[in-house]
Design an enzyme around this catalytic site. Structure first.
Site, PDB file in Angstrom:
ATOM      1  N   TYR A  28       1.886 -19.568 -11.464  1.00 37.79           N
ATOM      2  CA  TYR A  28       2.362 -18.830 -12.635  1.00 37.79           C
ATOM      3  C   TYR A  28       2.964 -17.487 -12.232  1.00 37.79           C
ATOM      4  O   TYR A  28       2.361 -16.704 -11.487  1.00 37.79           O
ATOM      5  CB  TYR A  28       1.208 -18.587 -13.624  1.00 37.79           C
ATOM      6  CG  TYR A  28       1.598 -17.639 -14.740  1.00 37.79           C
ATOM      7  CD1 TYR A  28       2.442 -18.077 -15.757  1.00 37.79           C
ATOM      8  CD2 TYR A  28       1.167 -16.318 -14.756  1.00 37.79           C
ATOM      9  CE1 TYR A  28       2.832 -17.217 -16.768  1.00 37.79           C
ATOM     10  CE2 TYR A  28       1.554 -15.453 -15.758  1.00 37.79           C
ATOM     11  CZ  TYR A  28       2.389 -15.896 -16.766  1.00 37.79           C
ATOM     12  OH  TYR A  28       2.793 -15.043 -17.756  1.00 37.79           O
ATOM     13  N   HIS A  69      11.057  -6.499 -20.694  1.00 38.06           N
ATOM     14  CA  HIS A  69       9.788  -6.038 -21.256  1.00 38.06           C
ATOM     15  C   HIS A  69       9.775  -4.546 -21.595  1.00 38.06           C
ATOM     16  O   HIS A  69       8.818  -4.056 -22.193  1.00 38.06           O
ATOM     17  CB  HIS A  69       8.637  -6.348 -20.288  1.00 38.06           C
ATOM     18  CG  HIS A  69       8.223  -7.786 -20.314  1.00 38.06           C
ATOM     19  ND1 HIS A  69       9.106  -8.818 -20.131  1.00 38.06           N
ATOM     20  CD2 HIS A  69       7.006  -8.377 -20.501  1.00 38.06           C
ATOM     21  CE1 HIS A  69       8.462  -9.969 -20.201  1.00 38.06           C
ATOM     22  NE2 HIS A  69       7.189  -9.733 -20.435  1.00 38.06           N
ATOM     23  N   ASN A  92       1.528  -6.373 -15.478  1.00 36.72           N
ATOM     24  CA  ASN A  92       0.233  -6.783 -16.026  1.00 36.72           C
ATOM     25  C   ASN A  92      -0.828  -5.741 -15.693  1.00 36.72           C
ATOM     26  O   ASN A  92      -0.983  -5.359 -14.536  1.00 36.72           O
ATOM     27  CB  ASN A  92      -0.198  -8.118 -15.427  1.00 36.72           C
ATOM     28  CG  ASN A  92       0.228  -9.308 -16.266  1.00 36.72           C
ATOM     29  OD1 ASN A  92       0.155 -10.421 -15.810  1.00 36.72           O
ATOM     30  ND2 ASN A  92       0.665  -9.090 -17.490  1.00 36.72           N
ATOM     31  N   TYR A 148     -29.241  20.392 -41.280  1.00 38.06           N
ATOM     32  CA  TYR A 148     -29.075  19.418 -40.211  1.00 38.06           C
ATOM     33  C   TYR A 148     -28.032  19.845 -39.178  1.00 38.06           C
ATOM     34  O   TYR A 148     -28.177  19.550 -37.989  1.00 38.06           O
ATOM     35  CB  TYR A 148     -28.649  18.063 -40.791  1.00 38.06           C
ATOM     36  CG  TYR A 148     -29.732  17.293 -41.496  1.00 38.06           C
ATOM     37  CD1 TYR A 148     -31.033  17.770 -41.596  1.00 38.06           C
ATOM     38  CD2 TYR A 148     -29.441  16.059 -42.072  1.00 38.06           C
ATOM     39  CE1 TYR A 148     -32.010  17.052 -42.249  1.00 38.06           C
ATOM     40  CE2 TYR A 148     -30.417  15.333 -42.728  1.00 38.06           C
ATOM     41  CZ  TYR A 148     -31.700  15.832 -42.818  1.00 38.06           C
ATOM     42  OH  TYR A 148     -32.671  15.112 -43.466  1.00 38.06           O
ATOM     43  N   ARG A 155     -30.144  22.142 -37.033  1.00 37.43           N
ATOM     44  CA  ARG A 155     -31.392  21.569 -36.529  1.00 37.43           C
ATOM     45  C   ARG A 155     -31.159  20.310 -35.691  1.00 37.43           C
ATOM     46  O   ARG A 155     -31.905  20.028 -34.751  1.00 37.43           O
ATOM     47  CB  ARG A 155     -32.304  21.255 -37.716  1.00 37.43           C
ATOM     48  CG  ARG A 155     -33.700  20.896 -37.326  1.00 37.43           C
ATOM     49  CD  ARG A 155     -34.604  20.427 -38.459  1.00 37.43           C
ATOM     50  NE  ARG A 155     -34.123  20.584 -39.802  1.00 37.43           N
ATOM     51  CZ  ARG A 155     -34.468  19.781 -40.817  1.00 37.43           C
ATOM     52  NH1 ARG A 155     -35.282  18.765 -40.597  1.00 37.43           N
ATOM     53  NH2 ARG A 155     -34.017  19.988 -42.035  1.00 37.43           N
ATOM     54  N   PHE A 201      -6.158  -8.884 -17.304  1.00 43.50           N
ATOM     55  CA  PHE A 201      -5.315  -7.881 -17.969  1.00 43.50           C
ATOM     56  C   PHE A 201      -5.791  -7.571 -19.383  1.00 43.50           C
ATOM     57  O   PHE A 201      -5.296  -6.648 -20.013  1.00 43.50           O
ATOM     58  CB  PHE A 201      -3.871  -8.392 -18.044  1.00 43.50           C
ATOM     59  CG  PHE A 201      -3.771  -9.781 -18.607  1.00 43.50           C
ATOM     60  CD1 PHE A 201      -4.049 -10.044 -19.937  1.00 43.50           C
ATOM     61  CD2 PHE A 201      -3.414 -10.838 -17.788  1.00 43.50           C
ATOM     62  CE1 PHE A 201      -3.986 -11.330 -20.449  1.00 43.50           C
ATOM     63  CE2 PHE A 201      -3.341 -12.129 -18.288  1.00 43.50           C
ATOM     64  CZ  PHE A 201      -3.619 -12.372 -19.632  1.00 43.50           C
ATOM     65  N   GLU A 217      -0.335 -16.108 -26.306  1.00 43.76           N
ATOM     66  CA  GLU A 217      -1.183 -14.916 -26.197  1.00 43.76           C
ATOM     67  C   GLU A 217      -1.744 -14.637 -27.586  1.00 43.76           C
ATOM     68  O   GLU A 217      -1.258 -13.780 -28.327  1.00 43.76           O
ATOM     69  CB  GLU A 217      -0.345 -13.757 -25.637  1.00 43.76           C
ATOM     70  CG  GLU A 217       0.161 -14.090 -24.233  1.00 43.76           C
ATOM     71  CD  GLU A 217       1.261 -13.171 -23.730  1.00 43.76           C
ATOM     72  OE1 GLU A 217       1.599 -12.196 -24.435  1.00 43.76           O
ATOM     73  OE2 GLU A 217       1.781 -13.431 -22.633  1.00 43.76           O
TER      74      GLU A 217
END
Length: 523
Positions: A55, A85, A197, A282, A285, A343, A429
């Site tokens: 791949y 990309h 990746n 609070y 404290r 990834f 994906e």
């Protein structure tokens, strides 16, 4: 003197990231790491020569994994990958984030599982040394298959494409290479995929945000201690024995910091025997319990990042020794290549979401203390809004408005991005982490809380001035006194209304510098 980080792939720290990203540090590749990289590279070259199915090496990407690529086209495939990309949008990351990304990308390649030439790491490190900072848009990553779009923008200048910032000037990547004497790289099989990746955008933002949050949470102890003194709060609730009855590490640590900051306080001594309050609110404290829980959450993020920064997060991974999977398994190159999902950003996405929720709480409790300091019904006899002349002057009224607005904004940013997922790549994906959004929002939450705590420091210092005027002859705790002097060196006491912007900016710079964090005592 700048530091040089040696990249082994397995020993990078948050401090290393900050040194390179923010302080001009450089990095070099460890010789053993170079050897591991070369060994994995030879595996890739054999796979290409043999026409084996692997791949991203001899196939297309994502839903196109079933498409075979001819050996003569493997280099073109990798360059096409970077170009296609690089679809990020939005404002560009600042240089410090880009520098952190370059370092983290180089470090993960140095592990020797990515199958790229050592030359790629050397060029990434040359960019750091020369100040060549790729222009990387903030938006576009799903957090699986890692930070694809941002990392594509980060890598494009390696091949003479994309844009960079160099010496304060924005220019084409090729022009920057020529100006710095670097040649564009011609990518070979697997190398584009090895550059894309991974979780390096998430990791870079997370590492820098954690470095800032570490200083911030200690500075918040200082702000709380100042407010305790100014509001006549008691240190009894911070007693060591009480904390050890519920010994969460952060809670115990924060209570110890408060005791250190309040040590020797004659303000405390002046009202220990008075019945003016049975218990503090609070927000005073419960500082150890709330701030301490934040501290513990940040420690969880640190554990996750310590692993993530030193992991192989691209796909597929190369195992030159073989024997890790059956040699006859499909698309493993005889058991040397594994395609999986390292990834996927889920581990870091969840940790960043948890951290941003925690830091938002640090801001929320700080704003409540600021609200008490300016409220004449709650601040133990101090002027309304700490104004020099109430009515004529508004004093610090609007400081609390700003803190409240930031707290409210953080409530939106703290929504966990990691609970969402949108399928991509034709449903190949089909589950993504959205960790990039978690990381960006975590950075914004930390910045907002730096401002909220800075406001508490300013208001607390003003209130402490007024309190000391009402209690002549008393002194705050030693740590509080030093913090008060440090604040006053940066911002003068408010003697009448003036524009608050410069004062707030100076206080924010003080928070970010860590100057007050160092007053909380030894680690």
């Amino acid at each position: 003197m700048t530091s040089t980080v040696v990249l082994t792939g397995a020993a990078l720290t948050i401090a290393d990231v900050e040194a390179v990203a923010r302080h001009g540090g450089t990095a070099e590749l460890d010789p053993d790491a170079r050897g591991r990289m070369q060994e994995a590279r030879e595996v890739v070259e054999r796979l290409v020569a043999d026409g084996a199915v692997a791949y991203g090496v001899t196939t297309g990407f994502g839903d196109l994994a079933s498409v075979s690529i001819r050996p003569e086209d493997t280099g073109r495939l990798q360059e096409n990958l970077l170009m296609s990309h690089a679809a990020g949008v939005g404002p560009a990351f600042p240089a410090e984030v880009v520098r952190a990304m370059l370092l983290l990308r180089a470090n993960t390649l140095a592990l020797g599982h990515s199958g790229c030439r050592p030359l790629l790491v050397e060029r990434l490190l040359a960019f750091l040394a020369a100040g060549v900072h790729p222009i990387v848009p903030e938006q576009g990553s799903l957090g699986a298959s890692g930070d694809l779009a941002p990392l594509a923008h980060l890598a494009l200048p390696l091949i003479g494409r994309g844009e960079v910032e160099l010496g304060g000037r924005r220019m084409p990547g090729l022009a920057a290479l020529r100006e710095t004497g670097l040649e564009p790289l011609r990518l070979e099989a697997k190398e584009g995929l090895a550059l894309l990746n991974g979780t390096q955008m998430m990791g870079a933002l997370g590492a820098l945000a954690l470095a800032d949050a570490d200083r911030l949470v200690r500075t918040a102890s200082v702000a709380a201690a100042i407010s305790v003194e100014a509001l006549l709060g008691t240190d009894v609730a911070f007693a060591a024995a009480y904390q050890l009855a519920r010994p969460h590490p952060g809670q115990v640590a924060v209570a110890a910091e408060l005791r250190h900051l309040l040590r020797g306080s004659t303000i405390q001594a002046s009202h220990h025997g008075n019945a003016h309050k049975v218990q503090d609110p609070y927000s005073l404290r419960c500082v150890p319990q709330v701030h301490g829980a934040v501290r513990d959450t940040l420690d969880h993020l640190r554990r996750v990042l310590d692993i993530e920064l030193n992991s192989a997060t691209d796909n597929p991974l190369i195992f030159p020794g073989g024997g890790v999977v059956p040699a006859d398994a499909v698309a493993t190159g005889g058991g040397l290549v594994i395609s999986g999902g390292n990834f996927h950003g889920e581990p870091i996405a969840l940790a960043l979401d948890f951290a941003k929720i925690a830091v938002a709480e640090l801001g929320s409790i700080s704003e409540r203390r600021t609200a008490q300091l300016v409220d004449a019904r709650l601040n133990g006899g101090l002027p309304a809004f700490l104004a020099a002349s109430s009515g004529l002057d508004s004093g610090m009224m609007i400081y609390q408005y700003t803190a409240a607005a930031l707290v409210s904004e953080n409530k939106v940013l703290a929504h966990p991005a990691s609970v969402d997922s949108i399928p991509t790549s034709a449903n190949q994906e089909d589950h993504v982490s959205m960790g990039a959004i978690s990381a960006r929002h975590a950075r914004s939450v930390v910045e907002n809380v730096e401002r909220i705590v800075a406001i508490e420091l300013l208001v607390g210092a003003q209130a402490l001035d007024a309190r000391l005027g009402l209690l002549p002859g008393t002194e705050p705790g030693a740590g509080v006194a030093e913090a008060h002097r440090t604040i006053r060196a940066a911002v003068a006491r408010l003697e009448g209304d003036r524009e608050p912007g410069p004062d707030i900016a100076a206080a924010v710079a003080l928070v970010r510098s860590g100057a007050l964090a160092g007053l909380t005592g030894p680690d």
